[in-house]
Scaffold this motif. Sequence first.
Motif, PDB file in Angstrom:
ATOM      1  N   THR A 225     -49.165  15.371  71.710  1.00  0.00           N
ATOM      2  CA  THR A 225     -49.533  16.116  70.509  1.00  0.00           C
ATOM      3  C   THR A 225     -49.728  17.590  70.815  1.00  0.00           C
ATOM      4  O   THR A 225     -49.274  18.472  70.059  1.00  0.00           O
ATOM      5  CB  THR A 225     -50.821  15.536  69.899  1.00  0.00           C
ATOM      6  OG1 THR A 225     -50.595  14.161  69.549  1.00  0.00           O
ATOM      7  CG2 THR A 225     -51.245  16.299  68.657  1.00  0.00           C
ATOM      8  N   LEU A 226     -50.406  17.880  71.922  1.00  0.00           N
ATOM      9  CA  LEU A 226     -50.654  19.283  72.288  1.00  0.00           C
ATOM     10  C   LEU A 226     -49.351  20.024  72.569  1.00  0.00           C
ATOM     11  O   LEU A 226     -49.196  21.194  72.204  1.00  0.00           O
ATOM     12  CB  LEU A 226     -51.578  19.347  73.508  1.00  0.00           C
ATOM     13  CG  LEU A 226     -53.038  18.959  73.248  1.00  0.00           C
ATOM     14  CD1 LEU A 226     -53.785  18.787  74.558  1.00  0.00           C
ATOM     15  CD2 LEU A 226     -53.717  20.008  72.382  1.00  0.00           C
ATOM     16  N   ILE A 227     -48.420  19.343  73.213  1.00  0.00           N
ATOM     17  CA  ILE A 227     -47.118  19.978  73.474  1.00  0.00           C
ATOM     18  C   ILE A 227     -46.406  20.282  72.159  1.00  0.00           C
ATOM     19  O   ILE A 227     -45.814  21.358  71.979  1.00  0.00           O
ATOM     20  CB  ILE A 227     -46.265  19.074  74.381  1.00  0.00           C
ATOM     21  CG1 ILE A 227     -46.863  19.024  75.785  1.00  0.00           C
ATOM     22  CG2 ILE A 227     -44.818  19.578  74.438  1.00  0.00           C
ATOM     23  CD1 ILE A 227     -46.191  18.037  76.708  1.00  0.00           C
ATOM     24  N   LEU A 231     -48.405  23.881  73.201  1.00  0.00           N
ATOM     25  CA  LEU A 231     -49.165  24.079  74.436  1.00  0.00           C
ATOM     26  C   LEU A 231     -48.270  24.685  75.516  1.00  0.00           C
ATOM     27  O   LEU A 231     -47.202  24.173  75.819  1.00  0.00           O
ATOM     28  CB  LEU A 231     -49.722  22.734  74.916  1.00  0.00           C
ATOM     29  CG  LEU A 231     -50.532  22.767  76.208  1.00  0.00           C
ATOM     30  CD1 LEU A 231     -51.853  23.510  75.984  1.00  0.00           C
ATOM     31  CD2 LEU A 231     -50.794  21.352  76.709  1.00  0.00           C
ATOM     32  N   THR A 232     -48.729  25.779  76.071  1.00  0.00           N
ATOM     33  CA  THR A 232     -47.998  26.446  77.157  1.00  0.00           C
ATOM     34  C   THR A 232     -49.000  26.942  78.193  1.00  0.00           C
ATOM     35  O   THR A 232     -50.197  27.067  77.918  1.00  0.00           O
ATOM     36  CB  THR A 232     -47.180  27.645  76.650  1.00  0.00           C
ATOM     37  OG1 THR A 232     -48.067  28.569  75.985  1.00  0.00           O
ATOM     38  CG2 THR A 232     -46.096  27.206  75.681  1.00  0.00           C
ATOM     39  N   ARG A 233     -48.491  27.251  79.392  1.00  0.00           N
ATOM     40  CA  ARG A 233     -49.343  27.770  80.459  1.00  0.00           C
ATOM     41  C   ARG A 233     -49.003  29.237  80.661  1.00  0.00           C
ATOM     42  O   ARG A 233     -47.878  29.592  81.004  1.00  0.00           O
ATOM     43  CB  ARG A 233     -49.126  26.979  81.748  1.00  0.00           C
ATOM     44  CG  ARG A 233     -50.117  27.322  82.856  1.00  0.00           C
ATOM     45  CD  ARG A 233     -49.976  26.320  84.002  1.00  0.00           C
ATOM     46  NE  ARG A 233     -50.844  26.633  85.118  1.00  0.00           N
ATOM     47  CZ  ARG A 233     -52.122  26.281  85.196  1.00  0.00           C
ATOM     48  NH1 ARG A 233     -52.665  25.605  84.193  1.00  0.00           N
ATOM     49  NH2 ARG A 233     -52.836  26.579  86.261  1.00  0.00           N
ATOM     50  N   THR A 234     -49.968  30.097  80.396  1.00  0.00           N
ATOM     51  CA  THR A 234     -49.767  31.547  80.500  1.00  0.00           C
ATOM     52  C   THR A 234     -50.796  32.134  81.449  1.00  0.00           C
ATOM     53  O   THR A 234     -52.002  31.979  81.243  1.00  0.00           O
ATOM     54  CB  THR A 234     -49.913  32.206  79.119  1.00  0.00           C
ATOM     55  OG1 THR A 234     -48.990  31.596  78.209  1.00  0.00           O
ATOM     56  CG2 THR A 234     -49.640  33.706  79.204  1.00  0.00           C
ATOM     57  N   ASN A 235     -50.303  32.804  82.512  1.00  0.00           N
ATOM     58  CA  ASN A 235     -51.190  33.431  83.502  1.00  0.00           C
ATOM     59  C   ASN A 235     -52.230  32.449  84.041  1.00  0.00           C
ATOM     60  O   ASN A 235     -53.417  32.771  84.195  1.00  0.00           O
ATOM     61  CB  ASN A 235     -51.899  34.652  82.902  1.00  0.00           C
ATOM     62  CG  ASN A 235     -50.925  35.740  82.481  1.00  0.00           C
ATOM     63  OD1 ASN A 235     -49.888  35.944  83.135  1.00  0.00           O
ATOM     64  ND2 ASN A 235     -51.232  36.432  81.392  1.00  0.00           N
ATOM     65  N   GLY A 236     -51.773  31.222  84.316  1.00  0.00           N
ATOM     66  CA  GLY A 236     -52.653  30.227  84.896  1.00  0.00           C
ATOM     67  C   GLY A 236     -53.590  29.563  83.921  1.00  0.00           C
ATOM     68  O   GLY A 236     -54.484  28.793  84.320  1.00  0.00           O
ATOM     69  N   THR A 237     -53.424  29.824  82.607  1.00  0.00           N
ATOM     70  CA  THR A 237     -54.320  29.245  81.608  1.00  0.00           C
ATOM     71  C   THR A 237     -53.491  28.497  80.568  1.00  0.00           C
ATOM     72  O   THR A 237     -52.460  28.999  80.110  1.00  0.00           O
ATOM     73  CB  THR A 237     -55.145  30.342  80.919  1.00  0.00           C
ATOM     74  OG1 THR A 237     -55.890  31.052  81.896  1.00  0.00           O
ATOM     75  CG2 THR A 237     -56.105  29.746  79.895  1.00  0.00           C
ATOM     76  N   VAL A 239     -52.783  27.400  76.958  1.00  0.00           N
ATOM     77  CA  VAL A 239     -53.104  27.933  75.634  1.00  0.00           C
ATOM     78  C   VAL A 239     -52.168  27.301  74.610  1.00  0.00           C
ATOM     79  O   VAL A 239     -51.098  26.798  74.947  1.00  0.00           O
ATOM     80  CB  VAL A 239     -52.950  29.471  75.581  1.00  0.00           C
ATOM     81  CG1 VAL A 239     -53.940  30.147  76.515  1.00  0.00           C
ATOM     82  CG2 VAL A 239     -51.523  29.888  75.915  1.00  0.00           C
ATOM     83  N   ILE A 240     -52.617  27.336  73.350  1.00  0.00           N
ATOM     84  CA  ILE A 240     -51.778  26.913  72.227  1.00  0.00           C
ATOM     85  C   ILE A 240     -51.502  28.125  71.383  1.00  0.00           C
ATOM     86  O   ILE A 240     -52.428  28.841  70.990  1.00  0.00           O
ATOM     87  CB  ILE A 240     -52.472  25.828  71.390  1.00  0.00           C
ATOM     88  CG1 ILE A 240     -52.630  24.553  72.228  1.00  0.00           C
ATOM     89  CG2 ILE A 240     -51.690  25.517  70.118  1.00  0.00           C
ATOM     90  CD1 ILE A 240     -53.330  23.425  71.497  1.00  0.00           C
ATOM     91  N   SER A 241     -50.228  28.363  71.130  1.00  0.00           N
ATOM     92  CA  SER A 241     -49.855  29.515  70.312  1.00  0.00           C
ATOM     93  C   SER A 241     -50.484  29.414  68.926  1.00  0.00           C
ATOM     94  O   SER A 241     -50.380  28.379  68.286  1.00  0.00           O
ATOM     95  CB  SER A 241     -48.320  29.589  70.190  1.00  0.00           C
ATOM     96  OG  SER A 241     -47.948  30.538  69.223  1.00  0.00           O
ATOM     97  N   PRO A 242     -51.152  30.490  68.453  1.00  0.00           N
ATOM     98  CA  PRO A 242     -51.750  30.454  67.117  1.00  0.00           C
ATOM     99  C   PRO A 242     -50.745  30.112  66.023  1.00  0.00           C
ATOM    100  O   PRO A 242     -51.062  29.413  65.075  1.00  0.00           O
ATOM    101  CB  PRO A 242     -52.316  31.856  66.940  1.00  0.00           C
ATOM    102  CG  PRO A 242     -52.544  32.352  68.330  1.00  0.00           C
ATOM    103  CD  PRO A 242     -51.428  31.756  69.148  1.00  0.00           C
TER     104      PRO A 242
END
Length: 245
Positions: A225-227, A231-237, A239-242
């Motif tokens: 569901t998150l994908i 859901l992506t990994r940006t700069n080691g974190t 996050v979910i795109s708004p």
Amino acid sequence: MHKTRTHRQDGFKAHLAIEPETGLFTAVTLRPGSGPAHHEAAVAADLLTGEQAPVQLFADTAYDTGDARHRLHQAGHRLVIKPAPLRPAIPGGFTLDDFAIDTTAGTVTCPAQHTVALSPPSGQHHQRKAFFGDRCACCPLRERCTTAKAGRILTIRPHHDLMAAARRQAVTDAAWRADYRRWRPPVERGVAWIVARGNRRLRYIGAIKNDAWLHTRAAALNLRTLISLGLTRTNGTWVISPSSA
């Protein structure tokens, strides 16, 4: 365990807490299929232990017990639990809600305007009773009320006022009904995901292994569901795109 009033089977019950807007599982647990300690109403509070603040809680009639409503209400949750229908003593006759029940004054008035006193709480479940006795003998409404030779006897359980208020709200509160209709389908969809592709049938013996399997499956479905929500990994974190959310 009961699947219906006439169908029983051996097995377990999966209890799920779902955030309906995203479809994410926030808590799951697997319990034996029978026994009061494993009833939905007994497990409900456990599913909410991870919540940091009161929530708006949606649930079906399996969770509609006085004790469960009392505990959840005391915790500050807003309850949108579908009340269980009352069964009249005679088909098409009067139900508990057709009687004027004043638990504070300790009186009950029937549809024919006969008033009797409530007994003190007694028994393991602290129930109170209203005995109408001879008042029913010549009552013109008897055929809609009782067939008992001793007259109608009402059993009033603890938290009766809370349950009666919930039944009134479900009938009279349009916003309550709209909320329930809006959010039930996403929850049902989450339940369907858990049991899809043959997963209604468990793979292991015992509650511990099957509970671990349920948590793993719920976590995998949450990741899917998150994908889909971006859901992506940006700069080691992570996050979910708004825009995706």
